[in-house]
Design an enzyme around this catalytic site. Structure first.
Site, PDB file in Angstrom:
ATOM      1  CD  GLU A  19      78.091  82.077   6.861  1.00  0.00           C
ATOM      2  OE1 GLU A  19      77.191  81.941   6.009  1.00  0.00           O
ATOM      3  OE2 GLU A  19      78.110  81.487   7.957  1.00  0.00           O
ATOM      4  CB  CYS A  46      80.788  86.037   1.594  1.00  0.00           C
ATOM      5  SG  CYS A  46      82.211  85.833   0.484  1.00  0.00           S
TER       6      CYS A  46
END
Length: 429
Positions: free
Chosen positions: A94, A162
């Protein structure tokens, strides 16, 4: 006959037990080596690229005396892969970050920069990330994390992560440590884009409603001005913002804290040939700092703002992070180059009055590094700035790159200013 068998089995069992104890001892020694490896990195000055040491020569950071215990040295292949696996979803990494900005007040001129090494380590452990590289100047400290970046000013902290990190879990831990320093939280702003793999996100990031509720329940009651909002676009991507402040805009305007702005850029569908530059070569055993410096030069990221002290870091087998320091302003880039879910982000702070042309030039150069198929740009700025002027200027800056604005949204947040959100895709012929 059975007695002789028992006589044979007993020595065999003893031998097996000795072998198991020996293996356990070896495992403990390996764990001890990893722990020692993480606690004794090279000197802080080694983290500053040599090309900048004489030209900039910043005074020592207040954290330089104990930052060593936070920074992993040249990571082994196992360690570098561990950084990636922490944030890996089953379907892919991601790239879209979660970003948390906190403002404090107090009477100590160093403020947050006095946070102890173990305190910062606890905050990052709650998030599930670690420090891999660090540098500081007279204004702030900048850390490259295993998942994105951390910036620490005397009265401001920006934490950006992240993957499947749990960013908001840092809040309770951080507030405990800042209270010990006599610091009081004055404002909070949380922002993110739309996740590529939303189902892979853990609590409290399974939805924006859950994120907002988590902050609502954990921020102090003194932050009375609160708002949560999703800025939509014509695509599936949206911009999520939550803000909470102890005062309305008038107090901060009077204090002059609205002189700066923040721009956040998210890019997907990166040009394949350019994305390949962020993969390490097979067999390259150099440190992440050394390979990161090569990637910085190869991609011309270092020329986005020539005044910036750039500290880049390369992950294994791919991925890149950069923090830039330009006096009291920072910039940061993070790249996830895997095909199918490639992503890059660029963020910087600056001053719109008198510095608009420079900021727009940096924005155009940063996006040009990746030639993405889709771009979103968000500005957070003072409420007295003309948002129409900003949106028009951003569109004009990206037009030479062949990008056209597809959607625009704007929203005002009490105590946080105005947030604009624009999406861009290549012009249709």
């Amino acid at each position: 006959m059975s007695s002789s068998r028992e006589d044979l089995l007993l020595p065999l069992l003893l031998l097996l037990l000795l072998l198991l104890l020996h293996l356990a001892s070896l495992c403990l020694q390996s764990l001890s080596l990893v722990a020692s490896h993480a606690c004794h990195p090279p000197p802080f000055s080694h983290l500053i690229p040599s090309a900048h040491q004489n030209s900039i020569n910043p005074p020592p950071s207040p954290l330089s005396s104990h930052v060593h215990a936070l920074v992993s040295p040249t990571p082994s292949t196992l360690f570098r892969c561990f950084y990636h696996r922490r944030g890996m979803a089953v379907s892919g990494f991601e790239g879209f970050e979660k970003r948390l900005e906190l403002h404090f007040s107090g009477h100590d001129s160093l403020g947050l920069r006095r946070l102890r090494c173990d305190a910062l380590a606890q905050v990052l452990d709650a998030v599930q990330c670690t420090v891999v590289s660090a540098v500081g100047n007279r204004y702030f400290d900048a850390y490259i994390l295993s998942e994105s970046s951390l910036f620490v000013y005397p009265y401001k902290m920006v934490l950006k992560t992240c993957g499947t990190t749990q960013l908001l879990r840092s809040v309770p831990c951080l507030l405990r440590h800042t209270a010990e320093l006599g610091l009081r939280l004055r404002a909070c702003r949380y922002s993110r884009g739309s996740f590529i793999f939303p189902r892979a996100q853990p609590f409290p990031h399974t939805s924006f409603a859950e994120e907002a509720l988590y902050l609502e329940e954990r921020l102090p009651p003194s932050l009375a001005f609160r708002k949560a909002c999703v800025l939509p676009s014509s695509s599936s991507h949206s911009w999520h913002v939550y803000s909470a402040s102890a005062a309305d805009d008038d107090d901060r305007l009077a204090a002059g804290s609205w002189s700066t702005f923040t721009v956040e850029v998210c890019m997907t569908e990166l040009d394949r040939s350019l994305a390949r530059r962020f993969f390490r070569k097979k067999g390259d055993e150099r440190s992440g700092d050394a390979v990161g410096a090569d990637m910085t030069d190869l991609t011309e990221i270092g020329s986005i703002n020539p005044r910036t002290l750039v500290c880049g870091f390369a992950f294994d087998p791919c991925g890149y992070s950069m923090n830039g320091l330009d006096r009291d302003s920072y910039s940061t880039i993070h790249v996830t180059p895997e095909e199918g879910h490639s992503y890059a982000s660029f963020e910087c702070t600056g001053r719109w009055a008198g510095g608009r042309a420079e900021v727009l030039d940096s924005l155009r150069k940063a996006i040009g590094v990746f030639r993405p198929g889709a771009v979103s740009v968000s500005f957070c700025m003072a409420p007295n700035v003309d948002e129409n002027q900003v949106r028009s200027a951003v569109g004009d800056a990206l037009e030479p790159l062949g990008l056209s604005c597809r959607s625009q949204a704007v929203e005002e947040f009490p105590g946080a200013g105005i947030v604009t959100y624009q999406t861009f895709t290549p012009r249709r012929e």
